[in-house]
Design a protein around this motif. Structure first.
Motif, PDB file in Angstrom:
ATOM      1  N   SER A 194       0.657  -0.878  -0.113  1.00 57.11           N
ATOM      2  CA  SER A 194       0.180   0.236  -0.122  1.00 57.11           C
ATOM      3  C   SER A 194       1.062   0.988  -0.145  1.00 57.11           C
ATOM      4  O   SER A 194       0.765   1.932  -1.025  1.00 57.11           O
ATOM      5  N   GLU A 203      -0.292   1.886  -9.981  1.00 63.23           N
ATOM      6  CA  GLU A 203      -1.260   0.870  -9.243  1.00 63.23           C
ATOM      7  C   GLU A 203      -0.954  -0.800  -9.025  1.00 63.23           C
ATOM      8  O   GLU A 203      -1.796  -1.462  -8.491  1.00 63.23           O
ATOM      9  N   ASN A 210      -4.806  -5.076  -2.429  1.00 65.35           N
ATOM     10  CA  ASN A 210      -6.195  -5.641  -2.503  1.00 65.35           C
ATOM     11  C   ASN A 210      -6.322  -6.999  -2.179  1.00 65.35           C
ATOM     12  O   ASN A 210      -6.810  -7.847  -1.201  1.00 65.35           O
ATOM     13  N   MET A 263      -4.790   2.839   1.919  1.00 64.75           N
ATOM     14  CA  MET A 263      -5.510   2.700   1.167  1.00 64.75           C
ATOM     15  C   MET A 263      -6.791   2.995   1.178  1.00 64.75           C
ATOM     16  O   MET A 263      -7.668   3.164  -0.092  1.00 64.75           O
ATOM     17  N   GLN A 266      -6.036   6.714  -1.234  1.00 62.63           N
ATOM     18  CA  GLN A 266      -5.626   6.364  -2.084  1.00 62.63           C
ATOM     19  C   GLN A 266      -6.665   5.960  -3.161  1.00 62.63           C
ATOM     20  O   GLN A 266      -6.965   5.891  -4.216  1.00 62.63           O
ATOM     21  N   THR A 267      -8.177   6.098  -2.403  1.00 64.39           N
ATOM     22  CA  THR A 267      -9.687   5.168  -2.963  1.00 64.39           C
ATOM     23  C   THR A 267     -10.427   6.429  -2.447  1.00 64.39           C
ATOM     24  O   THR A 267     -10.038   7.382  -2.154  1.00 64.39           O
ATOM     25  N   SER A 268     -11.274   6.123  -3.695  1.00 60.05           N
ATOM     26  CA  SER A 268     -12.556   7.344  -3.125  1.00 60.05           C
ATOM     27  C   SER A 268     -14.353   6.939  -3.211  1.00 60.05           C
ATOM     28  O   SER A 268     -14.541   5.425  -3.959  1.00 60.05           O
ATOM     29  N   THR A 271     -15.148   1.987  -2.884  1.00 61.54           N
ATOM     30  CA  THR A 271     -14.067   1.704  -2.393  1.00 61.54           C
ATOM     31  C   THR A 271     -13.705   2.142  -0.740  1.00 61.54           C
ATOM     32  O   THR A 271     -13.342   1.448  -0.106  1.00 61.54           O
ATOM     33  N   GLN A 272     -13.612   2.847  -0.828  1.00 57.68           N
ATOM     34  CA  GLN A 272     -12.742   4.824   0.039  1.00 57.68           C
ATOM     35  C   GLN A 272     -13.549   3.683   1.458  1.00 57.68           C
ATOM     36  O   GLN A 272     -13.420   3.980   2.357  1.00 57.68           O
ATOM     37  N   TRP A 275     -12.490   1.366   3.001  1.00 62.64           N
ATOM     38  CA  TRP A 275     -12.508   0.954   3.989  1.00 62.64           C
ATOM     39  C   TRP A 275     -11.744   1.691   5.239  1.00 62.64           C
ATOM     40  O   TRP A 275     -11.461   1.406   6.242  1.00 62.64           O
TER      41      TRP A 275
END
Length: 454
Positions: A194, A203, A210, A263, A266-268, A271-272, A275
């Protein structure tokens, strides 16, 4: 060792001979002074920078991995306090132990190497890159490349032959624990993946992160109970990872917490949100299991006074990764800062032993020195105290936000499965091994084989 003038003034202002450290958690100078005193006590155990000694090694009974963890704590110390006292010592040790493939597999350690052992050095290098610790000389391996070397050499031995994946604890078949797929090895791999993704924006690292989380969740090393997520120690691949060692250790919770926080960062979208639920679950699990009246403790061994040398340092890593998670999230600080504050105050009170009157003990919950001492006790107290400065330092950088460490995406890829660094069998005298189960046996029980602490 010299002490920087600034921190020396802090120390003189706050240190009373033969007495406990008087920590004011609202005063930056008091926190820095306390951290300086504790770091100095920790480094009294280290002589690798002296003529005739080996850079990077602690004396017996400390294994190689804990030295790497200790240098990670000193990188944090510089980051939090700005004190450069130990920087040269850290750089010397970190570069001396890299090994011929620049992936922290030195020949004098490789035959007894666990994936978690290697990881603690790689994670220290990762911290050096993302915290902008001074770069090594241009002709030396660079911090980011060293972290990539560790990651790549472990990605090559991700083992799909049993349990649908996962890293084994040990690298070689002749080492006790080879059939154990444990949380700290896989958690370090997840954590590093991560953070490499965060730093490089590649990526493929996030894909690995993941996969590592999903694997641990799939074999139930990560288990949900209500709103809490608990991390158990490991599983036996000779039973296709259907039996678990249910023991819970603080560093396992911490290593997954920081990776999950990265994580989240770095996500949205959905998905965010997922996390976020995972981060909150790990904090809920850790706070309910590893704290008593908001004071951190190693629940499985500390109350009984039977923690081994490795386990005495575990609180350092939970403290380290709890604090680091604050910089990567917008919701973690109110969940963990009160725990860190109460624990830091209690830890400082434990630092009232020894001939200097400021040696740190194990049991912070007692409000006094408990008669035990060592590198692990000093490191744990150091990390929790200096973590109180988290709001006064910048967050981790990446290669697009000011990071200057040079990488090497192919680092560590020449090791393969054989590693080929030595000849001859492992001996009892050379046995190393980080992790909760330093000495392991398989005990047959009704319902399956379980790994237990000896």
């Amino acid at each position: 060792m010299r002490i920087s003038a600034t921190v020396a003034l802090y120390a003189l202002a706050n240190l009373r001979p033969a007495s406990a450290i008087d920590l004011d958690i609202t005063d930056q100078n008091s926190i820095k002074s306390t951290a300086s005193i504790i770091a100095h006590g920790m480094m009294n155990y280290y002589s690798g920078n002296l003529t005739g000694q080996t850079p990077g090694l602690l004396p017996s009974p400390y294994y190689w991995w804990e030295a790497g963890a200790m240098f990670g704590s000193l990188i944090d110390y510089w980051y939090y306090t700005g004190d450069t006292t130990y920087n040269d010592v850290v750089t010397q040790a970190m570069l001396f132990q890299v090994g011929p493939e620049d992936n922290y597999m030195p020949p004098n350690q490789t035959k007894s190497l666990g994936n978690d052992d290697q990881s603690f050095w790689g994670l220290a290098a990762m911290s050096a890159a993302e915290l902008k610790f001074p770069n090594p000389p241009a002709k030396s391996p660079q911090w980011l490349a060293l972290a990539q070397g560790v990651f790549n050499s472990q990605a090559q031995v991700w083992d799909n032959s049993t349990c649908n994946g996962g890293l084994r604890w040990q690298k070689f078949t002749f080492n006790t624990g080879y059939n154990y797929k444990n949380s700290i090895s896989n958690g370090c791999f997840f954590n590093m993946a991560s953070r490499l993704g965060f730093y490089t924006k590649n990526e493929s690292y996030f894909d690995w992160a993941n996969s590592a989380w999903n694997w641990a969740e799939g074999v139930k090393l990560l288990s949900t109970n209500g709103s809490s997520i608990f991390v158990v120690d490991g599983t036996d691949d000779t039973e296709n990872c259907t039996s678990l060692n249910p023991q819970k250790w603080s560093y396992n919770a911490g290593v997954y917490l920081l990776g999950a926080s990265v994580m989240y960062n770095q996500t949205s979208g959905d998905t965010q949100a997922l996390w976020k639920t995972r981060v909150e679950g790990l904090i809920a699990g850790a706070s309910s299991y590893f704290f008593e009246n908001k004071i951190m403790l190693e629940t499985l061994c500390e109350p009984q006074g039977n923690c081994d040398t490795d386990q005495l340092s575990f609180k350092a890593y939970l403290s380290r990764w709890m604090a680091a998670s604050i910089k990567l999230t917008d919701f973690v600080e109110p969940l963990v800062l009160p725990l860190l504050q109460a624990s830091a105050q209690a830890a400082a009170k434990s630092c009232s032993g020894g001939t200097d009157g400021v040696t740190c003990g194990t049991k912070w919950t007692t409000g006094a020195f408990d008669g035990t001492y060592g590198v692990g006790q000093q490191m744990s107290a150091l990390e929790v105290v200096q973590s109180l400065l988290i709001d006064n330092v910048r967050g981790p950088v990446s290669n697009v936000t000011g990071g200057t460490s040079a990488g090497d995406p192919s680092a560590g890829t020449n090791t393969g499965n054989s590693y080929g660094y030595f000849e001859g069998p492992i001996t009892t005298g050379s046995r190393a091994g980080a992790g909760v189960i330093t000495a392991m046996v398989i005990i047959g029980l009704v319902g399956g084989a379980w790994w237990m602490v000896v």
